[in-house]
Design a protein around this motif. Structure first.
Motif, short mmCIF file in Angstrom:
data_model
loop_
_atom_site.label_atom_id
_atom_site.label_comp_id
_atom_site.label_asym_id
_atom_site.label_seq_id
_atom_site.Cartn_x
_atom_site.Cartn_y
_atom_site.Cartn_z
N GLY A 27 0.81 -1.21 0.00
CA GLY A 27 0.00 0.00 0.00
C GLY A 27 0.84 1.26 0.00
O GLY A 27 0.56 2.22 -0.74
N ILE A 28 1.90 1.27 0.82
CA ILE A 28 2.79 2.44 0.89
C ILE A 28 3.48 2.66 -0.45
O ILE A 28 3.52 3.78 -0.97
N TYR A 29 4.01 1.59 -1.03
CA TYR A 29 4.73 1.73 -2.29
C TYR A 29 3.78 2.12 -3.42
O TYR A 29 4.14 2.93 -4.29
N ALA A 30 2.57 1.56 -3.42
CA ALA A 30 1.59 1.93 -4.44
C ALA A 30 1.25 3.41 -4.34
O ALA A 30 1.15 4.11 -5.36
N ALA A 31 1.11 3.92 -3.12
CA ALA A 31 0.79 5.33 -2.92
C ALA A 31 1.93 6.23 -3.40
O ALA A 31 1.71 7.25 -4.07
N VAL A 32 3.17 5.84 -3.07
CA VAL A 32 4.34 6.64 -3.48
C VAL A 32 4.47 6.65 -4.99
O VAL A 32 4.71 7.70 -5.61
N PHE A 33 4.33 5.48 -5.62
CA PHE A 33 4.44 5.41 -7.07
C PHE A 33 3.29 6.17 -7.75
O PHE A 33 3.48 6.76 -8.82
N ALA A 34 2.12 6.17 -7.13
CA ALA A 34 1.00 6.94 -7.69
C ALA A 34 1.32 8.42 -7.68
O ALA A 34 1.06 9.13 -8.66
N LEU A 35 1.89 8.92 -6.57
CA LEU A 35 2.24 10.34 -6.47
C LEU A 35 3.33 10.72 -7.47
O LEU A 35 3.23 11.72 -8.18
N LEU A 36 4.38 9.91 -7.51
CA LEU A 36 5.50 10.21 -8.42
C LEU A 36 5.08 10.11 -9.89
O LEU A 36 5.45 10.95 -10.70
N THR A 37 4.31 9.09 -10.21
CA THR A 37 3.86 8.92 -11.59
C THR A 37 2.92 10.06 -11.99
O THR A 37 3.00 10.58 -13.11
N GLY A 38 2.05 10.45 -11.07
CA GLY A 38 1.15 11.57 -11.35
C GLY A 38 1.91 12.86 -11.60
O GLY A 38 1.58 13.63 -12.51
N TYR A 39 2.97 13.08 -10.80
CA TYR A 39 3.77 14.30 -10.98
C TYR A 39 4.52 14.26 -12.30
O TYR A 39 4.61 15.28 -13.02
N HIS A 40 5.08 13.10 -12.64
CA HIS A 40 5.76 12.96 -13.93
C HIS A 40 4.80 13.22 -15.08
O HIS A 40 5.16 13.88 -16.06
N ALA A 41 3.58 12.69 -14.98
CA ALA A 41 2.59 12.89 -16.04
C ALA A 41 2.24 14.37 -16.18
O ALA A 41 2.11 14.89 -17.29
N PHE A 42 2.10 15.06 -15.04
CA PHE A 42 1.79 16.48 -15.06
C PHE A 42 2.91 17.28 -15.73
O PHE A 42 2.66 18.12 -16.60
N ARG A 43 4.16 17.01 -15.35
CA ARG A 43 5.29 17.72 -15.92
C ARG A 43 5.47 17.38 -17.40
O ARG A 43 5.85 18.24 -18.20
N LEU A 44 5.22 16.13 -17.74
CA LEU A 44 5.35 15.72 -19.14
C LEU A 44 4.39 16.51 -20.02
O LEU A 44 4.78 17.00 -21.09
N ILE A 45 3.14 16.62 -19.59
CA ILE A 45 2.15 17.37 -20.37
C ILE A 45 2.45 18.86 -20.35
O ILE A 45 2.34 19.56 -21.37
N GLN A 46 2.87 19.37 -19.18
CA GLN A 46 3.17 20.80 -19.04
C GLN A 46 4.30 21.22 -19.97
O GLN A 46 4.24 22.26 -20.63
N ARG A 47 5.36 20.43 -20.02
CA ARG A 47 6.54 20.77 -20.83
C ARG A 47 6.56 20.09 -22.19
O ARG A 47 7.49 20.30 -22.97
N ARG A 48 5.57 19.24 -22.44
CA ARG A 48 5.50 18.49 -23.70
C ARG A 48 6.77 17.69 -23.96
O ARG A 48 7.27 17.62 -25.09
N THR A 49 7.28 17.10 -22.93
CA THR A 49 8.50 16.28 -23.03
C THR A 49 8.08 14.84 -23.31
O THR A 49 8.16 13.97 -22.43
N TRP A 50 7.67 14.58 -24.53
CA TRP A 50 7.10 13.27 -24.86
C TRP A 50 8.12 12.16 -24.74
O TRP A 50 7.74 10.98 -24.61
N PHE A 51 9.41 12.48 -24.80
CA PHE A 51 10.41 11.43 -24.65
C PHE A 51 10.41 10.85 -23.24
O PHE A 51 11.01 9.79 -22.99
N CYS A 52 9.73 11.52 -22.30
CA CYS A 52 9.65 11.02 -20.92
C CYS A 52 8.42 10.14 -20.70
O CYS A 52 8.16 9.73 -19.55
N ILE A 53 7.68 9.82 -21.75
CA ILE A 53 6.52 8.94 -21.61
C ILE A 53 6.89 7.60 -20.96
O ILE A 53 6.13 7.08 -20.13
#
Length: 315
Positions: A27-53
């Motif tokens: 549960g702890i790891y799933a929560a941490v990965f959810a937060l980190l993945t969500g932040y990466h997705a936000f930054r990816l869309i914000q900066r259009r850094t598609w190579f980070c998909i």
């Protein structure tokens, strides 16, 4: 495949789980990965850094994998749950590696350091990402075959396929790090103008390189753990204690995702210098400097033979 497999020679003595997965850790790891993945997705869309998909996809693999591990606490006989967590946690780091490979090529271009790489920058990303995809296919195929193996020979074969993919991934990563180190040594010895005063100039590009090395070490350490884990066979000490996977796989991948947040820089996002920057690169590149030196030597030799110096455009 079944946890009670005494009637099947392929899985004699084999268990899906040699411990009961901890729902708290999952549960702890799933929560941490959810937060980190969500932040990466936000930054990816914000900066259009598609190579980070691949970062986002790999993060989703980790998230789903740990959710499956949490569900396995009360479903230790479920083959689908076991297979999902096993495959996704095995393959996620390969996706992280793909984006790390692409980072170096972009840094080289932004710093105008094409002349400093052991491999032509146009091939740099293609070679390493291509190798990464090959490792993904090998390990994915091995994991898929293992889930449907019917004989002991097939089980050993499929484990060896996965092991081979992990070893190949380590070799590719070591070559990649060597290329990165040589590039930095050459850039430190004779920095380009972009490395001195450009958008990523000064200490900034060196911090990015440190991040690249850190993620490379973390992923390689994880791969070494997996090689040892698979190499020791079923029921070994590493497979019998959850703490090893939690620390040497999950925790290391959390650090990788956290460090890789630094890649969302506007200049890295551009990936390629503008035409104006390319013109500046041609003036400052080692090849251009060498050609200028040759031309100057030729002019001196001409003057020594009594010929006049060619008129300059501004004279």
């Amino acid at each position: 495949m079944s946890s009670d497999s005494s009637s099947n020679d392929a899985w004699a003595g084999f268990k899906l789980w040699y411990y009961t997965p901890s729902p708290a850790a999952a549960g702890i790891y799933a929560a941490v990965f959810a937060l980190l993945t969500g932040y990466h997705a936000f930054r990816l869309i914000q900066r259009r850094t598609w190579f980070c998909i691949p970062f986002v996809v790999g993060g989703l693999f980790e998230l789903i994998g740990y959710i499956a591990r949490g569900l396995a606490h009360n479903n230790k006989d479920s083959v689908p749950i076991y297979t999902i967590q096993s495959l996704l946690l095995l393959l996620a780091p390969i996706l992280f590696a793909a984006s790390v490979y692409m980072i170096l090529g972009r840094l080289v271009r932004v710093l105008h350091g094409e002349a400093y790489t052991l491999i032509r920058v146009n091939w740099l990303t293609k070679i390493f990402v291509g190798g990464d995809i090959f490792c993904f296919m090998i390990q994915g195929a091995g994991g898929g075959l293992l889930a449907s193996a019917d004989t002991k020979a097939e089980v050993d074969r499929d484990n060896n396929i996965i092991l081979g993919g992990l070893v190949l991934q380590i070799i590719i990563f070591c070559i990649f790090v060597a290329v990165a180190v040589v590039f930095q040594m050459r850039m430190n010895k004779r920095p380009t103008e972009a490395a001195i005063s450009g958008p990523l100039g000064g200490a900034k590009w060196k911090r990015l390189m440190l991040g690249l090395y850190a993620t490379s070490v973390l992923i390689t350490t994880r791969n070494l753990f997996r090689v040892i884990e698979y190499g020791l066979g079923n029921g070994n000490y590493l497979l019998s204690h959850e703490v090893f996977l939690v620390v040497f796989d999950g925790l290391l991948m959390i650090f990788v995702l956290a460090i890789c947040v630094m890649w969302y820089d506007r200049e890295i996002s551009k990936g390629k210098p503008s035409k104006k920057q390319n013109a500046a690169y041609r003036l400052e590149s080692p090849e251009a400097m060498l050609e200028d030196g040759r031309q100057q030597n030729g002019m001196k030799k001409t003057m020594r033979h009594g010929e006049s110096e060619p008129a300059r455009p501004w004279s």
